[in-house]
Motif scaffolding. Sequence first.
Motif, PDB file in Angstrom:
ATOM      1  N   GLY A  63       1.013  -1.585   0.421  1.00  0.00           N
ATOM      2  CA  GLY A  63      -0.219  -0.164  -0.251  1.00  0.00           C
ATOM      3  C   GLY A  63       0.747   1.454   0.023  1.00  0.00           C
ATOM      4  N   LYS A  64       0.402   2.328  -0.471  1.00  0.00           N
ATOM      5  CA  LYS A  64       1.163   3.641  -0.908  1.00  0.00           C
ATOM      6  C   LYS A  64       0.104   4.803  -0.309  1.00  0.00           C
ATOM      7  N   PHE A  65       0.910   5.290   0.323  1.00  0.00           N
ATOM      8  CA  PHE A  65       0.209   6.918   0.800  1.00  0.00           C
ATOM      9  C   PHE A  65       0.685   7.750  -0.121  1.00  0.00           C
ATOM     10  N   ASP A  66      -0.487   8.781   0.079  1.00  0.00           N
ATOM     11  CA  ASP A  66      -0.457   9.661  -1.490  1.00  0.00           C
ATOM     12  C   ASP A  66      -0.245  10.792  -0.350  1.00  0.00           C
ATOM     13  N   GLN A  67       0.618  12.147  -1.197  1.00  0.00           N
ATOM     14  CA  GLN A  67       0.077  13.596  -0.361  1.00  0.00           C
ATOM     15  C   GLN A  67      -0.932  14.025  -0.652  1.00  0.00           C
ATOM     16  N   LEU A  68      -1.631  13.805  -1.339  1.00  0.00           N
ATOM     17  CA  LEU A  68      -2.829  14.555  -1.709  1.00  0.00           C
ATOM     18  C   LEU A  68      -3.682  13.905  -1.052  1.00  0.00           C
ATOM     19  N   GLN A  69      -3.980  12.770  -0.970  1.00  0.00           N
ATOM     20  CA  GLN A  69      -4.617  12.160   0.410  1.00  0.00           C
ATOM     21  C   GLN A  69      -4.489  11.913   1.082  1.00  0.00           C
ATOM     22  N   ASN A  70      -4.037  12.466   2.056  1.00  0.00           N
ATOM     23  CA  ASN A  70      -3.411  12.194   3.754  1.00  0.00           C
ATOM     24  C   ASN A  70      -4.442  12.579   4.814  1.00  0.00           C
ATOM     25  N   THR A  71      -5.479  13.256   4.058  1.00  0.00           N
ATOM     26  CA  THR A  71      -6.847  12.971   5.108  1.00  0.00           C
ATOM     27  C   THR A  71      -7.545  12.570   4.818  1.00  0.00           C
ATOM     28  N   ARG A  72      -7.482  11.653   3.563  1.00  0.00           N
ATOM     29  CA  ARG A  72      -8.614  10.309   3.436  1.00  0.00           C
ATOM     30  C   ARG A  72      -8.075   8.886   4.837  1.00  0.00           C
ATOM     31  N   PRO A  73      -9.390   8.370   6.069  1.00  0.00           N
ATOM     32  CA  PRO A  73      -8.118   7.399   6.721  1.00  0.00           C
ATOM     33  C   PRO A  73      -8.031   6.307   6.603  1.00  0.00           C
ATOM     34  N   TYR A  74      -6.857   5.827   6.138  1.00  0.00           N
ATOM     35  CA  TYR A  74      -6.763   4.267   6.051  1.00  0.00           C
ATOM     36  C   TYR A  74      -5.894   3.772   4.757  1.00  0.00           C
ATOM     37  N   SER A  75      -6.115   5.312   4.001  1.00  0.00           N
ATOM     38  CA  SER A  75      -5.932   5.226   2.384  1.00  0.00           C
ATOM     39  C   SER A  75      -4.876   3.547   1.288  1.00  0.00           C
ATOM     40  N   ALA A  76      -3.926   3.514   2.671  1.00  0.00           N
ATOM     41  CA  ALA A  76      -2.644   2.459   2.271  1.00  0.00           C
ATOM     42  C   ALA A  76      -3.164   1.543   2.412  1.00  0.00           C
ATOM     43  N   LEU A  77      -3.576   1.490   3.651  1.00  0.00           N
ATOM     44  CA  LEU A  77      -4.201  -0.343   4.930  1.00  0.00           C
ATOM     45  C   LEU A  77      -4.771  -0.560   2.748  1.00  0.00           C
ATOM     46  N   ILE A  78      -6.297   0.754   2.910  1.00  0.00           N
ATOM     47  CA  ILE A  78      -6.821  -0.464   1.939  1.00  0.00           C
ATOM     48  C   ILE A  78      -7.201  -0.625   1.064  1.00  0.00           C
ATOM     49  N   LEU A  79      -5.688   0.317   0.216  1.00  0.00           N
ATOM     50  CA  LEU A  79      -4.445  -0.032  -0.869  1.00  0.00           C
ATOM     51  C   LEU A  79      -4.343  -1.745  -0.336  1.00  0.00           C
ATOM     52  N   ALA A  80      -3.550  -2.315   0.293  1.00  0.00           N
ATOM     53  CA  ALA A  80      -2.698  -3.310   0.556  1.00  0.00           C
ATOM     54  C   ALA A  80      -3.597  -4.402   0.570  1.00  0.00           C
ATOM     55  N   PHE A  81      -4.991  -4.663   2.099  1.00  0.00           N
ATOM     56  CA  PHE A  81      -5.792  -5.172   1.207  1.00  0.00           C
ATOM     57  C   PHE A  81      -6.288  -5.552   0.524  1.00  0.00           C
ATOM     58  N   SER A  82      -7.208  -4.471  -0.230  1.00  0.00           N
ATOM     59  CA  SER A  82      -7.812  -4.624  -1.516  1.00  0.00           C
ATOM     60  C   SER A  82      -7.000  -5.867  -2.029  1.00  0.00           C
ATOM     61  N   GLU A  83      -6.035  -5.321  -2.464  1.00  0.00           N
ATOM     62  CA  GLU A  83      -4.855  -6.591  -3.133  1.00  0.00           C
ATOM     63  C   GLU A  83      -5.020  -7.942  -2.664  1.00  0.00           C
ATOM     64  N   LEU A  84      -4.654  -8.166  -0.935  1.00  0.00           N
ATOM     65  CA  LEU A  84      -4.879  -9.289  -0.399  1.00  0.00           C
ATOM     66  C   LEU A  84      -6.411  -9.908  -0.889  1.00  0.00           C
ATOM     67  N   CYS A  85      -7.358  -9.387  -0.549  1.00  0.00           N
ATOM     68  CA  CYS A  85      -9.087 -10.173  -1.340  1.00  0.00           C
ATOM     69  C   CYS A  85      -8.380 -10.556  -2.468  1.00  0.00           C
ATOM     70  N   GLU A  86      -7.663  -9.870  -3.966  1.00  0.00           N
ATOM     71  CA  GLU A  86      -7.747 -10.282  -5.046  1.00  0.00           C
ATOM     72  C   GLU A  86      -6.988 -11.163  -5.036  1.00  0.00           C
ATOM     73  N   ILE A  87      -5.828 -11.297  -3.859  1.00  0.00           N
ATOM     74  CA  ILE A  87      -4.645 -12.547  -3.916  1.00  0.00           C
ATOM     75  C   ILE A  87      -5.576 -13.997  -3.634  1.00  0.00           C
ATOM     76  N   PHE A  88      -6.493 -13.500  -2.170  1.00  0.00           N
ATOM     77  CA  PHE A  88      -7.396 -14.608  -2.137  1.00  0.00           C
ATOM     78  C   PHE A  88      -8.097 -15.488  -2.828  1.00  0.00           C
ATOM     79  N   LEU A  89      -9.177 -14.477  -3.982  1.00  0.00           N
ATOM     80  CA  LEU A  89      -9.918 -15.094  -4.402  1.00  0.00           C
ATOM     81  C   LEU A  89      -9.447 -15.604  -5.744  1.00  0.00           C
ATOM     82  N   ALA A  90      -7.759 -14.477  -6.497  1.00  0.00           N
ATOM     83  CA  ALA A  90      -7.066 -16.146  -7.136  1.00  0.00           C
ATOM     84  C   ALA A  90      -7.025 -17.053  -7.042  1.00  0.00           C
TER      85      ALA A  90
END
Length: 512
Positions: A370-397
């Motif tokens: 997951g990667k934090f973005d300077q322009l989205q640092n007011t959005r909670p959990y942004s990098a964690l959402i990316l990382a664990f969304s990817e984990l879901c896709e790995i599971f589904l594969a």
Amino acid sequence: MNKQKPLLIHDGEFHRIYRMNVEEEKRDASSLKAVAIKASKPGHGGDVSDMNNEYNILTQRLADCPGVRGALRKGMFDAKDGTGPLFALHLEWVEGLTLEKWLAELGRQGDGDDNMNDLSCESSLLLSQIRVAHGIVLALASIHEAGVVHSDFVADNVIVKDERNNCSVTIIGFNFAEYSRGVMSDEGELYNDDIYALALLLKDIFKQQKSEPAESPKKEAVYGLSLGEAVSMEENLEDNEFAPDLPWSVRRLLADLMDYGHGTRVTRYDSVSEVASDLAQMLSDPFVFISDPNPVDKRKSTFQRPPTRLYGREKEMATLTAACNRLIIPDRKETAEVVLIAGHSGTGKSALCKQVQKAASSEEFFFVIGKFDQLQNTRPYSALILAFSELCEIFLAKDQDKVARIREDILAALGCNGKVLTDVIPKLIDLIGEQPEVPHVKGIEAHNRFKYVFRTFVAAVAGPATPLVVVLDDLQWADAASTDLMQALMVDGTNRHLLFIGCYRDDEMPDD
């Protein structure tokens, strides 16, 4: 939108490529459009991370980049061949041949008796070679100008459509690409391994062609951060490798590019754009640069740099690899671990993590980024959402039996609180389905409930047989809610098989 049956084009080790004609309904008529579908293979869920990386780079940084195959969408795809739904990228279909196949065709054309000095003949073999080389260099230059390093620049990832007076080149295969302009050396110089990979491709284009396709450069020769045995850069340009009448200007260009891998003397190129400029001059004035064996050198001199390499990183690699290996200890008593990597922009932090991913990659490890973005640092959990969304896709594969077991484990752990997570990570719905409503709470109570449910979720999916490594990049831009959640995971005694690797720019950290 109607679809026709997909046609299998390529069956690789980790993924398959299909071509499918899709009927698009327009206002006045309908038309068929070919798309390429890159699908993960059963049992290779780890490839989903690389495919997600390709999709993000194509849609976020290279969406308007010329010479790059565009991404249309991502999601589950069923080829109706008994393998079931698999994670896939839907990409633009590109007509043409891979560079490797084009080189084989070129070898057959080279058996003819073209007159290299008859430069009015646009179909001459040499001009065709230069046109294709120029197209490749232009495409790579546009990628670098967008702030991306390809990192797998080999012949199979170049598509060529070469017709009389018209040549188009498209770059594909961005699985290992990075948001970077290169890696900074200890001396403060910025190096880019794509340039040396380009030298290997151009060398194959201009060497004496045979009817067999040229072998693609091995990946270790392209990855500046390879963990494998070092590949020798001592490539030479012996005369017998090339056609006897290959012009001096082309030989000099190739020699200068190859010297990018040596760093032993002053050479001419420090960017791909400069190579494109020289090839353009050859095409615009072939009598000067091609027919004259010793043309006046019209190019400016630049200082050449050695290739991208991570020198002196053995200690860091050993630390990260050891941290990964500790996760698989069955009776492990320690809580989750965190390893922090500090450095200025361009010093190879992300590349180091990718090498750790390759070293630790196996069916037992789940490795997400997951990667934090300077322009989205007011959005909670942004990098964690990316990382664990990817984990879901790995599971589904995974195969259907494994997906069912994972689903059962998660549902058993979450109980009636599943919607607390699916509201924040919508991708989880694809794995566990829609969840019943939960009582509405606000403020600190909502945050604490989310922390508890998230910790339960991680404990359910990360065990000694399936350890979880989460890489979070650009921590200097992390929001307060994310750092609080990470701290909660670190001290949770039930999450013993979780490793956080955090990368941050130490010169941009906030004072607090």
